[in-house]
Design a protein around this motif. Sequence first.
Motif, PDB file in Angstrom:
ATOM      1  N   ALA A 282      34.965  39.114  41.718  1.00 27.84           N
ATOM      2  CA  ALA A 282      35.984  39.593  40.781  1.00 27.84           C
ATOM      3  C   ALA A 282      37.106  40.309  41.532  1.00 27.84           C
ATOM      4  O   ALA A 282      38.287  40.184  41.188  1.00 27.84           O
ATOM      5  N   MET A 283      36.746  41.049  42.566  1.00 26.25           N
ATOM      6  CA  MET A 283      37.729  41.741  43.389  1.00 26.25           C
ATOM      7  C   MET A 283      38.725  40.746  43.987  1.00 26.25           C
ATOM      8  O   MET A 283      39.942  40.951  43.948  1.00 26.25           O
ATOM      9  N   ARG A 284      38.209  39.653  44.518  1.00 26.57           N
ATOM     10  CA  ARG A 284      39.078  38.657  45.124  1.00 26.57           C
ATOM     11  C   ARG A 284      39.857  37.867  44.073  1.00 26.57           C
ATOM     12  O   ARG A 284      40.968  37.397  44.322  1.00 26.57           O
ATOM     13  N   ALA A 285      39.254  37.702  42.902  1.00 22.50           N
ATOM     14  CA  ALA A 285      39.977  37.016  41.831  1.00 22.50           C
ATOM     15  C   ALA A 285      41.187  37.837  41.393  1.00 22.50           C
ATOM     16  O   ALA A 285      42.271  37.289  41.158  1.00 22.50           O
ATOM     17  N   VAL A 286      41.025  39.146  41.297  1.00 15.70           N
ATOM     18  CA  VAL A 286      42.150  40.017  40.940  1.00 15.70           C
ATOM     19  C   VAL A 286      43.211  39.965  42.027  1.00 15.70           C
ATOM     20  O   VAL A 286      44.417  39.975  41.748  1.00 15.70           O
ATOM     21  N   ARG A 287      42.768  39.897  43.266  1.00 21.49           N
ATOM     22  CA  ARG A 287      43.727  39.778  44.362  1.00 21.49           C
ATOM     23  C   ARG A 287      44.550  38.499  44.241  1.00 21.49           C
ATOM     24  O   ARG A 287      45.759  38.493  44.440  1.00 21.49           O
ATOM     25  N   ASP A 288      43.881  37.392  43.885  1.00 23.48           N
ATOM     26  CA  ASP A 288      44.578  36.115  43.795  1.00 23.48           C
ATOM     27  C   ASP A 288      45.553  36.079  42.626  1.00 23.48           C
ATOM     28  O   ASP A 288      46.697  35.658  42.777  1.00 23.48           O
ATOM     29  N   TYR A 296      40.311  35.740  31.901  1.00 27.18           N
ATOM     30  CA  TYR A 296      38.921  35.331  32.024  1.00 27.18           C
ATOM     31  C   TYR A 296      37.941  36.496  31.879  1.00 27.18           C
ATOM     32  O   TYR A 296      36.766  36.355  32.173  1.00 27.18           O
ATOM     33  N   GLY A 297      38.427  37.644  31.446  1.00 19.81           N
ATOM     34  CA  GLY A 297      37.538  38.741  31.098  1.00 19.81           C
ATOM     35  C   GLY A 297      37.270  39.744  32.188  1.00 19.81           C
ATOM     36  O   GLY A 297      36.351  40.561  32.069  1.00 19.81           O
ATOM     37  N   VAL A 298      38.038  39.741  33.267  1.00 19.19           N
ATOM     38  CA  VAL A 298      37.832  40.715  34.332  1.00 19.19           C
ATOM     39  C   VAL A 298      38.423  42.058  33.914  1.00 19.19           C
ATOM     40  O   VAL A 298      39.542  42.119  33.410  1.00 19.19           O
ATOM     41  N   ASN A 299      37.673  43.110  34.121  1.00 17.57           N
ATOM     42  CA  ASN A 299      38.159  44.456  33.867  1.00 17.57           C
ATOM     43  C   ASN A 299      39.008  44.889  35.052  1.00 17.57           C
ATOM     44  O   ASN A 299      38.480  45.261  36.107  1.00 17.57           O
ATOM     45  N   LEU A 300      40.324  44.825  34.916  1.00 21.07           N
ATOM     46  CA  LEU A 300      41.212  45.118  36.036  1.00 21.07           C
ATOM     47  C   LEU A 300      41.097  46.568  36.490  1.00 21.07           C
ATOM     48  O   LEU A 300      41.160  46.861  37.684  1.00 21.07           O
ATOM     49  N   VAL A 301      40.922  47.478  35.543  1.00 22.42           N
ATOM     50  CA  VAL A 301      40.810  48.892  35.889  1.00 22.42           C
ATOM     51  C   VAL A 301      39.580  49.121  36.755  1.00 22.42           C
ATOM     52  O   VAL A 301      39.652  49.726  37.842  1.00 22.42           O
ATOM     53  N   ALA A 302      38.440  48.634  36.299  1.00 18.00           N
ATOM     54  CA  ALA A 302      37.199  48.831  37.057  1.00 18.00           C
ATOM     55  C   ALA A 302      37.256  48.147  38.407  1.00 18.00           C
ATOM     56  O   ALA A 302      36.786  48.687  39.413  1.00 18.00           O
ATOM     57  N   SER A 303      37.836  46.955  38.458  1.00 18.28           N
ATOM     58  CA  SER A 303      37.863  46.206  39.706  1.00 18.28           C
ATOM     59  C   SER A 303      38.718  46.907  40.759  1.00 18.28           C
ATOM     60  O   SER A 303      38.287  47.093  41.904  1.00 18.28           O
ATOM     61  N   ARG A 304      39.908  47.330  40.387  1.00 20.10           N
ATOM     62  CA  ARG A 304      40.806  47.946  41.367  1.00 20.10           C
ATOM     63  C   ARG A 304      40.322  49.327  41.795  1.00 20.10           C
ATOM     64  O   ARG A 304      40.381  49.685  42.971  1.00 20.10           O
ATOM     65  N   VAL A 305      39.837  50.106  40.830  1.00 18.51           N
ATOM     66  CA  VAL A 305      39.355  51.446  41.172  1.00 18.51           C
ATOM     67  C   VAL A 305      38.109  51.356  42.055  1.00 18.51           C
ATOM     68  O   VAL A 305      37.980  52.089  43.048  1.00 18.51           O
ATOM     69  N   SER A 306      37.196  50.460  41.731  1.00 18.71           N
ATOM     70  CA  SER A 306      35.987  50.325  42.542  1.00 18.71           C
ATOM     71  C   SER A 306      36.309  49.792  43.932  1.00 18.71           C
ATOM     72  O   SER A 306      35.670  50.176  44.920  1.00 18.71           O
ATOM     73  N   THR A 307      37.308  48.914  44.034  1.00 17.02           N
ATOM     74  CA  THR A 307      37.707  48.416  45.348  1.00 17.02           C
ATOM     75  C   THR A 307      38.208  49.543  46.228  1.00 17.02           C
ATOM     76  O   THR A 307      37.811  49.667  47.398  1.00 17.02           O
ATOM     77  N   PHE A 308      39.056  50.387  45.679  1.00 16.06           N
ATOM     78  CA  PHE A 308      39.568  51.511  46.460  1.00 16.06           C
ATOM     79  C   PHE A 308      38.454  52.507  46.770  1.00 16.06           C
ATOM     80  O   PHE A 308      38.434  53.108  47.856  1.00 16.06           O
ATOM     81  N   ALA A 309      37.520  52.687  45.843  1.00 15.31           N
ATOM     82  CA  ALA A 309      36.421  53.621  46.086  1.00 15.31           C
ATOM     83  C   ALA A 309      35.541  53.145  47.226  1.00 15.31           C
ATOM     84  O   ALA A 309      35.141  53.938  48.104  1.00 15.31           O
ATOM     85  N   VAL A 310      35.204  51.855  47.247  1.00 18.21           N
ATOM     86  CA  VAL A 310      34.370  51.319  48.320  1.00 18.21           C
ATOM     87  C   VAL A 310      35.082  51.425  49.666  1.00 18.21           C
ATOM     88  O   VAL A 310      34.490  51.833  50.675  1.00 18.21           O
ATOM     89  N   SER A 311      36.356  51.052  49.686  1.00 15.72           N
ATOM     90  CA  SER A 311      37.092  51.106  50.949  1.00 15.72           C
ATOM     91  C   SER A 311      37.225  52.543  51.456  1.00 15.72           C
ATOM     92  O   SER A 311      37.092  52.803  52.657  1.00 15.72           O
ATOM     93  N   ALA A 312      37.467  53.492  50.555  1.00 11.86           N
ATOM     94  CA  ALA A 312      37.578  54.890  50.965  1.00 11.86           C
ATOM     95  C   ALA A 312      36.227  55.440  51.425  1.00 11.86           C
ATOM     96  O   ALA A 312      36.168  56.262  52.346  1.00 11.86           O
ATOM     97  N   SER A 313      35.130  55.006  50.807  1.00 14.70           N
ATOM     98  CA  SER A 313      33.796  55.448  51.225  1.00 14.70           C
ATOM     99  C   SER A 313      33.502  55.022  52.647  1.00 14.70           C
ATOM    100  O   SER A 313      32.911  55.787  53.436  1.00 14.70           O
TER     101      SER A 313
END
Length: 434
Positions: A282-288, A296-313
């Motif tokens: 889903a992360m890569r789908a949002v990127r594309d 297609y039902g992706v939660n953009l808020v959750a995807s982008r925030v979680s991506t930044f959280a993982v990268s910052a961790s």
Amino acid sequence: MSDDNWPSPMPRPGDDDDPGTEASVFAVFAPPGADEPSETASLPGADEPSETAMLGAEPSGGGPSVRSGPPAASGAGTAVLNAGGADHLERPRRRIGPLSWIGAVLLGVWLVAMPLTSSVTELRQNTQIIVMVLAVLGVNVATGYGGMISLGHGVFVAVGAFAAAYAVDDLALPWALSILAGAAFAGVIGALVGLPALRIKGIHLALVTLGLAIVFQPLAKRVPAFSGGVSGRAVGAELVPPSWFGTSRWAEGLYHYLICLVVVGLAMWLTHNIINSRPGRAMRAVRDNDTASAVYGVNLVASRVSTFAVSASLAGLAGALGVVLVPFASQESYPFQESLVLYATAVLGGLGSLWGSVLGVAIREVFSRIGELLGDVSGLGPLGEFLRLLDEEQFVFGALLVALTFVFPRGLVGMFNRRQEDQAPRADRHGARA
């Protein structure tokens, strides 16, 4: 329905780590309820099948006929629906080239031989290089896999270091929990920083993260209880090895090296699993294409925030391990230029690839060492004056970045993957090997 009515993916940095897991919006979020896998056919006139040019088709006469409805998945990341309606990725076998084997062997030999042939100081410096892979990997997750340009990841490294120092000293937590606390706190800060990514992206998001890196130093000086203020924060607690491991300084350095090596390996393994999971796709789908992802039902808020959280961790984990190696944390060690260097290193190795982070750090250090050796050469006249510039790490890294960007615009990993793509047999539109 023509494919012109479907949004095409935006240009992306890579996904070169595992072509078998390359997933587009349509490949990841194929409509449920299909009982059989859909056949795929590439549109005529294309040299290689792309993820959005491949549509669900039924053979009819002289060519493929396009079905109505959402296009089916295609390319290396084809989503196949089983009878139960659950989708999974049909991954082709990937050949491991000789260069990859040689690189893996050389890396393994270096990891084994380095601590046995290094002094205490050299061992600590080389361990810091290994830890820096995590910070570059954090940039890679945000930019390479999430499509969000971040020029401020040095802030998360510093936050992880300060949080780990605070936890082990002021809260008297064990080192293991303090390291995890540093990564977790940096992840929380990253999630908050990721919120602007919901409204802005591209160069504007890059400027926001760069601004964060610029204001961090004066801000950290105003919070002495957490950062130690202007003079920094010394860590009183030490991670001492068990008595059976040895009591010498070299044994302590070896103990820290082994701990950092295990943590870095586990972090890369966990990141690999996250990227290849459904949230990772889903992360890569949002990127594309974020618009099609939302359809297609992706939660953009959750995807982008979680991506930044993982990268910052990941970046915060690098900072916490840095405190293990050097029990001192100061805001002066994390100027905004450090964030730019982390981003440039990720680009140098190859965005969208876990091993690109390793290659970026490795090539940076190798050329820095070569520059130091050439900088000591004397007696060559004007040529010697130029070679003395190679003793400057910033000059060597900057020149290397400019040169390799022209030669390998997709990074060093892109060079290896392009070679494998050229050697791999192509498949025709009916799936037969060429």
